[in-house]
Motif scaffolding. Structure first.
Motif, PDB file in Angstrom:
ATOM      1  N   UNK A  53      -7.321  -0.389  15.452  1.00 20.48           N
ATOM      2  CA  UNK A  53      -6.063  -0.680  15.964  1.00 20.48           C
ATOM      3  C   UNK A  53      -5.428  -1.525  14.761  1.00 20.48           C
ATOM      4  N   UNK A  54      -6.000  -2.843  14.510  1.00 17.64           N
ATOM      5  CA  UNK A  54      -5.736  -3.759  13.615  1.00 17.64           C
ATOM      6  C   UNK A  54      -5.396  -3.125  12.081  1.00 17.64           C
ATOM      7  N   UNK A  55      -6.459  -2.254  11.771  1.00 17.73           N
ATOM      8  CA  UNK A  55      -6.411  -1.598  10.387  1.00 17.73           C
ATOM      9  C   UNK A  55      -5.246  -0.689  10.327  1.00 17.73           C
ATOM     10  N   UNK A  56      -5.097   0.011  11.181  1.00  8.62           N
ATOM     11  CA  UNK A  56      -3.665   1.003  11.327  1.00  8.62           C
ATOM     12  C   UNK A  56      -2.301   0.183  11.210  1.00  8.62           C
ATOM     13  N   UNK A  57      -2.340  -0.955  12.111  1.00  5.87           N
ATOM     14  CA  UNK A  57      -1.080  -1.581  12.204  1.00  5.87           C
ATOM     15  C   UNK A  57      -0.801  -2.345  10.879  1.00  5.87           C
ATOM     16  N   UNK A  58      -1.866  -2.972  10.285  1.00  6.55           N
ATOM     17  CA  UNK A  58      -1.730  -3.990   9.068  1.00  6.55           C
ATOM     18  C   UNK A  58      -1.504  -3.113   7.656  1.00  6.55           C
ATOM     19  N   UNK A  59      -2.010  -1.932   7.945  1.00 13.86           N
ATOM     20  CA  UNK A  59      -1.819  -0.909   6.830  1.00 13.86           C
ATOM     21  C   UNK A  59      -0.294  -0.528   6.823  1.00 13.86           C
ATOM     22  N   UNK A  60       0.033  -0.080   7.816  1.00 15.01           N
ATOM     23  CA  UNK A  60       1.409   0.332   8.443  1.00 15.01           C
ATOM     24  C   UNK A  60       2.326  -0.683   7.761  1.00 15.01           C
TER      25      UNK A  60
END
Ligand code: UGA
Length: 429
Positions: A53-60
């Motif tokens: 979840x953190x990966x996706x949100x911080x990449x976005x």
């Protein structure tokens, strides 16, 4: 702040995504292309709650990206974390080859004042080694400071631990570097210890070793409980209520495994040796741990009248719940001994099965938990996954040859097991 983390294992990746989530501009570096590809697609290469979840949100949000170039990462950042593996060498001494290689590459590429941070667990004095490497690469002394900033996250709860550390340890000889790191961690609002780098390096080893000693201590007490008819859970509760001792890490079981406690205990024993000190206490804790699973296996062997031709069902394979990590898992020791003594093994784990299958293809791995006990002579609880707590023991027992339960983590009460028709054995009572 502009931050680079070299190494995307448990420590590096979780540090990276949490710092990105705090609004820092983070670059994570790894040389494993497969890992990088997954990360670019927002998929965590490790099984760890909350990382995807953190990966996706911080990449976005544009706060997190990856590269295979340490040069690029070094040029990007004001703070560069070294978070690569330091596996134990053949005699237990931590192998710092990867730290050296990364430091070289950082040294070649520093172009502005940079704080280089050792997050990897490294022997006392590694700070000097990294400094020398940076200078050896032609990096002017005023362009960098090296800081020791150990990590205390646990697998399975790594994201939570990183956001909620009991303390932040900053070991630095430079006030400028310490202030920079303190600023990075300030949003966490946690107690911060400022010390010299050697002490910081030792805090990490001392913490993990103390935890190991605490577990070995209660496991030693469990042996006396078994012999004298006492109950280790009650003893641990009574002991742990003393605020000077505390209740945590007093859960008796099959012993401590994983990628950290065994490695760091071996490492500190070696560090002590190098300091002309024989750390007998820590060696004893290690000995107790080496024997804990073997002792349980001896009890099983006695009850079953030998393992030859017996089918043993293992519940849980990961070294602890909420991870697929099997490094130094007690399941592996159990499988090795059981197979060598002629037992057949069936096993179930919610996520770690494929990792164990690679090592032990001869085990019969089942997809559904209730299939594990089919035709078994004994059911052994190895890892205390939450989902195992509410299993229908009667259903598990119904298809067994003999209803014998060996609970290696004290997950089931004797009363419940006996109500389901099981003969119940556990650690420490
Ligand atoms: C450990 C430390 O707890 C972390 O603070 C540290 O950051 C980490 O090592 C590291 O150096 O990276 P971890 O190995 O993820 O974390 O797992 P723990 O929760 O410490 O468990 C270690 C082992 O001890 C497991 O095999 C667990 O089953 C066992 N254990 C733990 C017990 O047998 N009894 C207990 O009461 C607690």
């Amino acid at each position: 702040m502009k931050v680079t983390v070299v190494g995307t294992g448990y420590v590096g990746l979780v540090t990276g995504v949490v710092l990105a989530d705090m609004g820092n501009d983070v670059v994570c570096v790894d040389n494993d292309q497969e890992k990088l590809e997954k990360l670019r697609n927002g998929v965590s290469p490790i099984f760890e709650l909350g990382v995807d979840e953190l990966l996706r949100s911080t990449i976005a949000d544009g706060f997190f990206r990856v590269t295979d170039s340490i040069a690029e990462g070094t040029k990007h950042a004001d703070i560069v974390f070294i978070a690569v593996g330091t596996p134990p060498g053949p005699d237990g001494t931590p192998d710092v080859t990867a730290v050296k290689a990364v430091a070289k590459e950082i040294g070649r590429n520093i172009q502005h004042y940079t704080v280089v941070v050792n997050k990897s667990t490294v022997p006392v004095g590694t700070v000097d080694m990294v400094e020398e490497i940076l200078i050896g690469q032609g990096c002017p002394r005023e362009m960098f400071d090296v800081v020791s900033n150990p990590e205390f996250l646990r697998e399975g709860t790594a994201v939570w631990d990183t956001k909620n550390p009991d303390r932040v340890v900053i070991g630095s000889r430079s006030e400028q570097a310490a202030a920079k790191l303190a600023e990075l961690y300030a949003p966490l609002e946690k107690p911060t210890i400022f010390t010299d780098p050697y002490s910081a390096e030792l805090i990490k080893y001392a913490s993990n070793s103390f935890l190991a000693i605490k577990i070995s201590f209660i496991n030693a007490i469990s042996r006396i409980c078994e012999a004298r008819g006492a109950n280790v859970q009650d003893v641990a509760k009574g002991v742990g209520m003393d605020s000077r001792i505390g209740p945590k890490f007093l859960q008796a079981g099959l012993g401590w495994g994983g990628s950290c406690l065994p490695k760091d205990v071996a490492g500190l024993i070696k560090i002590a040796e190098g300091s002309d000190y024989d750390f007998a206490l820590l060696k004893a804790a290690d000995d107790i741990n080496q024997d804990q699973t073997q002792h349980f296996l001896r009890r099983m062997e006695k009850r079953l009248g030998g393992f030859t031709g017996k089918t043993v069902a293992l519940l849980g394979l990961a070294f602890k719940p909420n991870t697929d990590d099997i490094r130094d898992a007690k399941s592996l020791e159990m499988i090795e001994t059981l197979l060598s003594k002629g037992a057949k093994i069936r096993a179930y784990d919610p996520v770690a099965t494929e990792n164990v299958r690679e090592l032990w293809p001869q085990v019969d791995y089942v997809e559904h938990v209730y299939d594990v006990s089919d035709g078994a002579d004994a059911l052994v609880l190895v890892t205390e996954w939450n989902e195992f707590k509410s299993l229908d023991l009667s259903r598990l027992g119904a298809c067994m040859k003999q209803k014998v339960l060996f609970d290696g983590r004290r997950l089931y009460s004797k009363a419940n097991a006996e109500r389901a028709g099981f003969e119940h054995f556990t650690i420490g009572s």
